[in-house]
Design a protein around this motif. Structure first.
Motif, PDB file in Angstrom:
ATOM      1  N   TYR A  99       0.836  -1.186   0.000  1.00  0.00           N
ATOM      2  CA  TYR A  99       0.000   0.000   0.000  1.00  0.00           C
ATOM      3  C   TYR A  99       0.871   1.236   0.000  1.00  0.00           C
ATOM      4  CZ  TYR A  99      -3.714  -3.194   1.468  1.00  0.00           C
ATOM      5  OH  TYR A  99      -4.616  -4.230   1.543  1.00  0.00           O
ATOM      6  N   GLN A 111       0.669   5.348   1.275  1.00  0.00           N
ATOM      7  CA  GLN A 111      -0.072   6.308   2.070  1.00  0.00           C
ATOM      8  C   GLN A 111       0.576   7.682   1.925  1.00  0.00           C
ATOM      9  OE1 GLN A 111      -0.116   5.966   6.436  1.00  0.00           O
ATOM     10  NE2 GLN A 111      -2.302   6.502   6.417  1.00  0.00           N
ATOM     11  N   GLY A 166      -1.670  12.391   5.778  1.00  0.00           N
ATOM     12  CA  GLY A 166      -3.042  12.761   6.093  1.00  0.00           C
ATOM     13  C   GLY A 166      -4.099  11.964   5.357  1.00  0.00           C
ATOM     14  N   LYS A 167      -3.673  11.008   4.570  1.00  0.00           N
ATOM     15  CA  LYS A 167      -4.625  10.226   3.766  1.00  0.00           C
ATOM     16  C   LYS A 167      -4.663   8.778   4.211  1.00  0.00           C
ATOM     17  CE  LYS A 167      -5.325  13.660   0.850  1.00  0.00           C
ATOM     18  NZ  LYS A 167      -6.634  14.346   0.726  1.00  0.00           N
ATOM     19  N   SER A 168      -5.631   8.067   3.664  1.00  0.00           N
ATOM     20  CA  SER A 168      -5.741   6.642   3.940  1.00  0.00           C
ATOM     21  C   SER A 168      -4.843   5.858   2.993  1.00  0.00           C
ATOM     22  CB  SER A 168      -7.199   6.210   3.795  1.00  0.00           C
ATOM     23  OG  SER A 168      -7.375   4.861   4.189  1.00  0.00           O
ATOM     24  N   LEU A 169      -5.064   4.568   2.904  1.00  0.00           N
ATOM     25  CA  LEU A 169      -4.203   3.692   2.111  1.00  0.00           C
ATOM     26  C   LEU A 169      -4.697   3.551   0.680  1.00  0.00           C
ATOM     27  CD1 LEU A 169      -3.567   0.779   4.615  1.00  0.00           C
ATOM     28  CD2 LEU A 169      -2.249   2.858   4.283  1.00  0.00           C
ATOM     29  N   SER A 174      -4.188   0.962  -2.474  1.00  0.00           N
ATOM     30  CA  SER A 174      -3.668  -0.362  -2.803  1.00  0.00           C
ATOM     31  C   SER A 174      -2.759  -0.287  -4.026  1.00  0.00           C
ATOM     32  CB  SER A 174      -4.831  -1.322  -3.085  1.00  0.00           C
ATOM     33  OG  SER A 174      -4.345  -2.602  -3.447  1.00  0.00           O
ATOM     34  N   GLN A 186      -4.256   4.373  13.698  1.00  0.00           N
ATOM     35  CA  GLN A 186      -2.905   4.771  13.314  1.00  0.00           C
ATOM     36  C   GLN A 186      -2.524   6.044  14.048  1.00  0.00           C
ATOM     37  OE1 GLN A 186      -2.234   6.050   9.222  1.00  0.00           O
ATOM     38  NE2 GLN A 186      -0.208   5.109   9.219  1.00  0.00           N
ATOM     39  N   PHE A 208      -5.919   8.452  14.056  1.00  0.00           N
ATOM     40  CA  PHE A 208      -6.531   8.316  12.738  1.00  0.00           C
ATOM     41  C   PHE A 208      -7.147   6.919  12.694  1.00  0.00           C
ATOM     42  CE2 PHE A 208      -7.446   9.689   8.687  1.00  0.00           C
ATOM     43  CZ  PHE A 208      -6.798   9.055   7.638  1.00  0.00           C
ATOM     44  N   ILE A 266      -9.170   4.043  10.673  1.00  0.00           N
ATOM     45  CA  ILE A 266      -9.416   3.620   9.289  1.00  0.00           C
ATOM     46  C   ILE A 266     -10.151   2.284   9.297  1.00  0.00           C
ATOM     47  CG2 ILE A 266      -8.362   3.070   7.055  1.00  0.00           C
ATOM     48  CD1 ILE A 266      -5.859   4.569   7.953  1.00  0.00           C
ATOM     49  N   GLU A 321      -8.968  -9.415  -1.353  1.00  0.00           N
ATOM     50  CA  GLU A 321      -8.482  -8.042  -1.242  1.00  0.00           C
ATOM     51  C   GLU A 321      -9.417  -7.204  -0.390  1.00  0.00           C
ATOM     52  OE1 GLU A 321      -7.653  -6.245  -4.956  1.00  0.00           O
ATOM     53  OE2 GLU A 321      -6.727  -4.467  -4.080  1.00  0.00           O
ATOM     54  N   GLN A 322      -8.828  -6.294   0.383  1.00  0.00           N
ATOM     55  CA  GLN A 322      -9.615  -5.391   1.208  1.00  0.00           C
ATOM     56  C   GLN A 322      -9.561  -3.991   0.627  1.00  0.00           C
ATOM     57  OE1 GLN A 322      -8.910  -5.584   5.421  1.00  0.00           O
ATOM     58  NE2 GLN A 322      -8.243  -7.716   5.323  1.00  0.00           N
ATOM     59  N   PHE A 362      -9.989   0.074   1.665  1.00  0.00           N
ATOM     60  CA  PHE A 362      -9.889   0.922   2.838  1.00  0.00           C
ATOM     61  C   PHE A 362     -10.720   2.190   2.684  1.00  0.00           C
ATOM     62  CE2 PHE A 362      -6.740  -0.982   5.580  1.00  0.00           C
ATOM     63  CZ  PHE A 362      -6.223  -1.957   4.752  1.00  0.00           C
ATOM     64  N   GLY A 363     -11.313   2.597   3.802  1.00  0.00           N
ATOM     65  CA  GLY A 363     -12.009   3.869   3.832  1.00  0.00           C
ATOM     66  C   GLY A 363     -11.012   5.006   3.881  1.00  0.00           C
ATOM     67  N   PRO A 364     -11.495   6.231   3.728  1.00  0.00           N
ATOM     68  CA  PRO A 364     -10.612   7.403   3.708  1.00  0.00           C
ATOM     69  C   PRO A 364     -10.092   7.803   5.082  1.00  0.00           C
ATOM     70  CG  PRO A 364     -12.870   8.080   3.445  1.00  0.00           C
ATOM     71  CD  PRO A 364     -12.876   6.588   3.417  1.00  0.00           C
ATOM     72  N   GLY A 365     -10.614   7.175   6.142  1.00  0.00           N
ATOM     73  CA  GLY A 365     -10.123   7.477   7.480  1.00  0.00           C
ATOM     74  C   GLY A 365     -10.901   8.574   8.178  1.00  0.00           C
ATOM     75  N   ARG A 382     -10.155  11.320  11.326  1.00  0.00           N
ATOM     76  CA  ARG A 382      -9.180  11.859  12.278  1.00  0.00           C
ATOM     77  C   ARG A 382      -9.925  12.352  13.513  1.00  0.00           C
ATOM     78  NH1 ARG A 382      -4.261  12.147  11.880  1.00  0.00           N
ATOM     79  NH2 ARG A 382      -4.291  11.962   9.620  1.00  0.00           N
TER      80      ARG A 382
END
Lengths: 113, 115
Positions: A35, A37, A40-43, A45, B38, B91, B93, B103-104, B106-109, B111
């Protein structure tokens, strides 16, 4: 307990150079994920590696998996500034559908002009 | 591709209050969803596995009475941080694999800042 280690933890490289990030894991698994990153952002793929010997490439990034050595590599070719980010590998144990992921420590990549 | 959303994207709350975070799979069904936390400059740590129609499974060291998880439908899981304290600032997620997929997504998270 599954451990996933990455090295280096921090990598500063010049544009145009090549480098490899390593991901070692402690328990048998034949499935590994990479992944990206951004701050400030998510992951995001990058790659899903599902078997021993799997190799995948996208642009300047290429990932491979050696399940016997419990090692995956992420190779960067001719780095550009846009590749600056933190890169994580992750392994799911036990392998199967809907398995939880254990993440590596992360490698923060900084590509300088 | 599969899309996972989270709401809110960021939240500030006072110490002692509770905060609910939603995780939705927008175009697929997910029997299982995962919640990660995180801290700054650290990796992601799995907190719990959310299972539709049954109790969540928490990782060692995660207080189940503090982090309440509800997975009421195949497209929605919620995480409620109860009696939040500054050390809960992080954070959060979520991730969801489409049922039957490896496969997974992920959401945008979210904060969370607790003052």
């Amino acid at each position: 307990e599954l451990k996933v280690e990455q090295n280096p933890l921090f990598l500063s490289m010049q544009e145009g150079k090549n480098y490899t990030i390593y991901c070692n894991y402690s328990t048998t698994s034949d499935r590994l994920y990479w992944y990206r990153q951004d701050p400030g952002k998510s992951l995001e793929s990058l790659f899903v590696l599902l078997s021993n010997g799997a190799v995948k490439q996208e642009g300047r990034l290429m990932a491979s998996l050696d399940t016997k050595a419990r090692l995956s590599t992420l190779h960067i070719t001719a780095a550009v500034h846009d590749l600056s980010a933190t890169y994580f590998c992750a392994v799911d144990i036990p392998p199967g559908t809907a398995s939880k992921l254990t993440f590596g420590t992360g490698t923060r990549l900084q590509v300088t002009l | 591709g599969a899309v996972v959303s989270q709401h809110p994207s960021w939240v500030i709350c006072k110490s002692g209050t509770s905060v609910k975070i939603e995780c939705r799979s927008l175009d697929f069904q997910a029997t299982t969803m995962f919640w990660y936390r995180q801290f700054p400059k650290q990796s992601l740590m799995l907190m719990a596995t959310s299972n539709e129609g049954s109790k969540a499974t928490y990782e060692q060291g995660v207080e189940k009475d503090k982090f309440l998880i509800n997975h009421a439908s195949l497209t929605l899981s919620t995480l409620t941080v109860t009696s939040a304290h500054p050390e809960d600032s992080s954070f959060y997620i979520c991730s969801a694999p489409p049922t039957g997929w490896a496969e997974q997504y992920f959401g945008p998270g979210t904060r969370l800042t607790v003052t």
